[in-house]
Motif scaffolding. Structure first.
Motif, PDB file in Angstrom:
ATOM      1  N   LEU A  92      18.909 -73.257  10.169  1.00  0.00           N
ATOM      2  CA  LEU A  92      17.874 -72.567  10.941  1.00  0.00           C
ATOM      3  C   LEU A  92      16.810 -71.957  10.043  1.00  0.00           C
ATOM      4  CD1 LEU A  92      20.163 -70.614  13.457  1.00  0.00           C
ATOM      5  CD2 LEU A  92      18.883 -72.723  13.890  1.00  0.00           C
ATOM      6  N   GLU A  93      15.635 -71.716  10.640  1.00  0.00           N
ATOM      7  CA  GLU A  93      14.556 -70.977   9.989  1.00  0.00           C
ATOM      8  C   GLU A  93      14.463 -69.614  10.667  1.00  0.00           C
ATOM      9  OE1 GLU A  93      10.788 -73.053   9.470  1.00  0.00           O
ATOM     10  OE2 GLU A  93      11.846 -74.897  10.028  1.00  0.00           O
ATOM     11  N   PHE A  94      14.065 -68.603   9.904  1.00  0.00           N
ATOM     12  CA  PHE A  94      14.036 -67.237  10.424  1.00  0.00           C
ATOM     13  C   PHE A  94      12.693 -66.578  10.159  1.00  0.00           C
ATOM     14  CE2 PHE A  94      18.304 -68.410   9.129  1.00  0.00           C
ATOM     15  CZ  PHE A  94      19.014 -68.176  10.296  1.00  0.00           C
ATOM     16  N   GLN A  95      12.397 -65.579  10.951  1.00  0.00           N
ATOM     17  CA  GLN A  95      11.243 -64.727  10.725  1.00  0.00           C
ATOM     18  C   GLN A  95      11.776 -63.311  10.553  1.00  0.00           C
ATOM     19  OE1 GLN A  95       8.670 -63.732  14.055  1.00  0.00           O
ATOM     20  NE2 GLN A  95       6.921 -64.260  12.763  1.00  0.00           N
ATOM     21  N   ALA A  96      11.715 -62.830   9.328  1.00  0.00           N
ATOM     22  CA  ALA A  96      12.203 -61.485   8.982  1.00  0.00           C
ATOM     23  C   ALA A  96      13.585 -61.260   9.590  1.00  0.00           C
ATOM     24  CB  ALA A  96      11.202 -60.433   9.425  1.00  0.00           C
ATOM     25  N   ASN A  97      13.797 -60.093  10.195  1.00  0.00           N
ATOM     26  CA  ASN A  97      15.104 -59.792  10.797  1.00  0.00           C
ATOM     27  C   ASN A  97      15.007 -59.793  12.321  1.00  0.00           C
ATOM     28  OD1 ASN A  97      13.587 -57.472  11.103  1.00  0.00           O
ATOM     29  ND2 ASN A  97      15.262 -56.087  10.611  1.00  0.00           N
ATOM     30  N   ARG A  98      14.063 -60.575  12.863  1.00  0.00           N
ATOM     31  CA  ARG A  98      13.856 -60.521  14.301  1.00  0.00           C
ATOM     32  C   ARG A  98      13.874 -61.840  15.044  1.00  0.00           C
ATOM     33  NH1 ARG A  98       7.558 -60.299  15.339  1.00  0.00           N
ATOM     34  NH2 ARG A  98       8.336 -60.360  17.424  1.00  0.00           N
ATOM     35  N   ALA A  99      13.805 -62.996  14.341  1.00  0.00           N
ATOM     36  CA  ALA A  99      13.653 -64.235  15.103  1.00  0.00           C
ATOM     37  C   ALA A  99      14.273 -65.449  14.421  1.00  0.00           C
ATOM     38  CB  ALA A  99      12.183 -64.515  15.353  1.00  0.00           C
ATOM     39  N   ILE A 100      14.683 -66.377  15.273  1.00  0.00           N
ATOM     40  CA  ILE A 100      15.015 -67.741  14.863  1.00  0.00           C
ATOM     41  C   ILE A 100      13.808 -68.582  15.256  1.00  0.00           C
ATOM     42  CG2 ILE A 100      16.464 -69.755  15.296  1.00  0.00           C
ATOM     43  CD1 ILE A 100      18.739 -67.824  16.024  1.00  0.00           C
ATOM     44  N   ILE A 101      13.270 -69.319  14.307  1.00  0.00           N
ATOM     45  CA  ILE A 101      12.106 -70.168  14.535  1.00  0.00           C
ATOM     46  C   ILE A 101      12.598 -71.614  14.664  1.00  0.00           C
ATOM     47  CG2 ILE A 101       9.878 -70.909  13.597  1.00  0.00           C
ATOM     48  CD1 ILE A 101      10.124 -67.871  14.239  1.00  0.00           C
ATOM     49  N   LEU A 102      12.226 -72.256  15.775  1.00  0.00           N
ATOM     50  CA  LEU A 102      12.714 -73.609  16.073  1.00  0.00           C
ATOM     51  C   LEU A 102      11.548 -74.597  16.103  1.00  0.00           C
ATOM     52  CD1 LEU A 102      15.032 -72.402  18.933  1.00  0.00           C
ATOM     53  CD2 LEU A 102      15.814 -73.361  16.754  1.00  0.00           C
ATOM     54  N   PRO A 103      11.639 -75.673  15.336  1.00  0.00           N
ATOM     55  CA  PRO A 103      10.559 -76.670  15.355  1.00  0.00           C
ATOM     56  C   PRO A 103      10.615 -77.515  16.629  1.00  0.00           C
ATOM     57  CG  PRO A 103      12.267 -77.284  13.770  1.00  0.00           C
ATOM     58  CD  PRO A 103      12.657 -75.951  14.340  1.00  0.00           C
ATOM     59  N   LEU A 104       9.453 -77.730  17.215  1.00  0.00           N
ATOM     60  CA  LEU A 104       9.376 -78.524  18.443  1.00  0.00           C
ATOM     61  C   LEU A 104       9.638 -80.004  18.193  1.00  0.00           C
ATOM     62  CD1 LEU A 104       6.317 -76.797  20.083  1.00  0.00           C
ATOM     63  CD2 LEU A 104       8.578 -77.029  21.117  1.00  0.00           C
ATOM     64  N   ASN A 105       9.453 -80.460  16.958  1.00  0.00           N
ATOM     65  CA  ASN A 105       9.612 -81.887  16.682  1.00  0.00           C
ATOM     66  C   ASN A 105      11.036 -82.283  16.289  1.00  0.00           C
ATOM     67  OD1 ASN A 105       9.738 -80.797  14.127  1.00  0.00           O
ATOM     68  ND2 ASN A 105       8.239 -82.189  13.230  1.00  0.00           N
ATOM     69  N   LYS A 106      11.971 -81.352  16.393  1.00  0.00           N
ATOM     70  CA  LYS A 106      13.376 -81.639  16.079  1.00  0.00           C
ATOM     71  C   LYS A 106      14.245 -81.255  17.268  1.00  0.00           C
ATOM     72  CE  LYS A 106      13.013 -80.961  11.117  1.00  0.00           C
ATOM     73  NZ  LYS A 106      13.461 -80.166   9.982  1.00  0.00           N
ATOM     74  N   PRO A 107      15.381 -81.933  17.434  1.00  0.00           N
ATOM     75  CA  PRO A 107      16.291 -81.553  18.520  1.00  0.00           C
ATOM     76  C   PRO A 107      16.855 -80.149  18.302  1.00  0.00           C
ATOM     77  CG  PRO A 107      16.967 -83.636  17.500  1.00  0.00           C
ATOM     78  CD  PRO A 107      15.858 -83.075  16.673  1.00  0.00           C
ATOM     79  N   LEU A 108      17.139 -79.486  19.392  1.00  0.00           N
ATOM     80  CA  LEU A 108      17.764 -78.171  19.318  1.00  0.00           C
ATOM     81  C   LEU A 108      19.162 -78.317  18.720  1.00  0.00           C
ATOM     82  CD1 LEU A 108      17.470 -75.155  20.223  1.00  0.00           C
ATOM     83  CD2 LEU A 108      18.722 -75.813  22.276  1.00  0.00           C
ATOM     84  N   PRO A 109      19.488 -77.549  17.676  1.00  0.00           N
ATOM     85  CA  PRO A 109      20.850 -77.601  17.131  1.00  0.00           C
ATOM     86  C   PRO A 109      21.802 -76.840  18.072  1.00  0.00           C
ATOM     87  CG  PRO A 109      19.530 -76.040  15.888  1.00  0.00           C
ATOM     88  CD  PRO A 109      18.622 -76.663  16.902  1.00  0.00           C
ATOM     89  N   HIS A 110      22.248 -77.530  19.110  1.00  0.00           N
ATOM     90  CA  HIS A 110      22.980 -76.889  20.208  1.00  0.00           C
ATOM     91  C   HIS A 110      24.163 -76.045  19.757  1.00  0.00           C
ATOM     92  CE1 HIS A 110      21.159 -78.233  23.963  1.00  0.00           C
ATOM     93  NE2 HIS A 110      20.777 -79.297  23.276  1.00  0.00           N
ATOM     94  N   HIS A 111      25.014 -76.591  18.906  1.00  0.00           N
ATOM     95  CA  HIS A 111      26.214 -75.857  18.502  1.00  0.00           C
ATOM     96  C   HIS A 111      25.842 -74.536  17.825  1.00  0.00           C
ATOM     97  CE1 HIS A 111      30.248 -75.016  17.145  1.00  0.00           C
ATOM     98  NE2 HIS A 111      29.772 -74.861  15.923  1.00  0.00           N
TER      99      HIS A 111
END
Length: 134
Positions: A92-111
């Motif tokens: 995963l990618e993160f923004q500081a201590n507040r968010a998970i950043i998800l790329p729209l061009n990749k599938p959601l890592p469901h697990h």
């Protein structure tokens, strides 16, 4: 679906709506599966927000200034994002201590997202445990 949330979701591009609705469905599914009671769905700071009594609020959004990503936001006063970073820094990618950043061009890592959402929805029960009991 809450009318305000539904109206807000309609303002996003269609491909973003689909991704946010996927996260929304996962939150409701987990709440049911884990017997967490009703999910409170509303807008907070103009963003769809979800909470249950045993957890901490989860918000989601997409911003035109960063169009290739959408995000899950968590209370920055919790240990959630620090724990997610410890467990899933390679996924995963993160923004500081507040968010998970998800790329729209990749599938959601469901697990992985499922585990993160579970920890947020049960945060009041696990906040005292190392790595939130993950």
């Amino acid at each position: 679906m809450n009318n305000e949330v539904q109206q807000r979701l309609r303002t996003y591009p269609l491909h973003v709506q689909q991704r946010l609705e996927e996260l929304r469905s996962l939150i409701f599914s987990l709440a049911t599966e884990l017997n967490l009671g009703d999910v409170d769905e509303c807008l907070k700071w103009g963003e769809p927000s979800y909470s249950v009594k045993s957890g901490t609020p989860i918000r989601m959004d997409w911003k035109p200034k960063n169009p290739q990503y959408y995000a899950l936001y968590f209370n920055c006063r919790t240990k959630l994002v620090d724990t997610f970073r410890e467990l899933y820094c390679d996924t995963l990618e993160f923004q500081a201590n507040r968010a998970i950043i998800l790329p729209l061009n990749k599938p959601l890592p469901h697990h992985v997202i499922r585990q993160c959402l579970t920890l947020a929805l049960t945060y009041q029960r696990c906040k005292h445990l190392p790595l939130l009991g993950a």
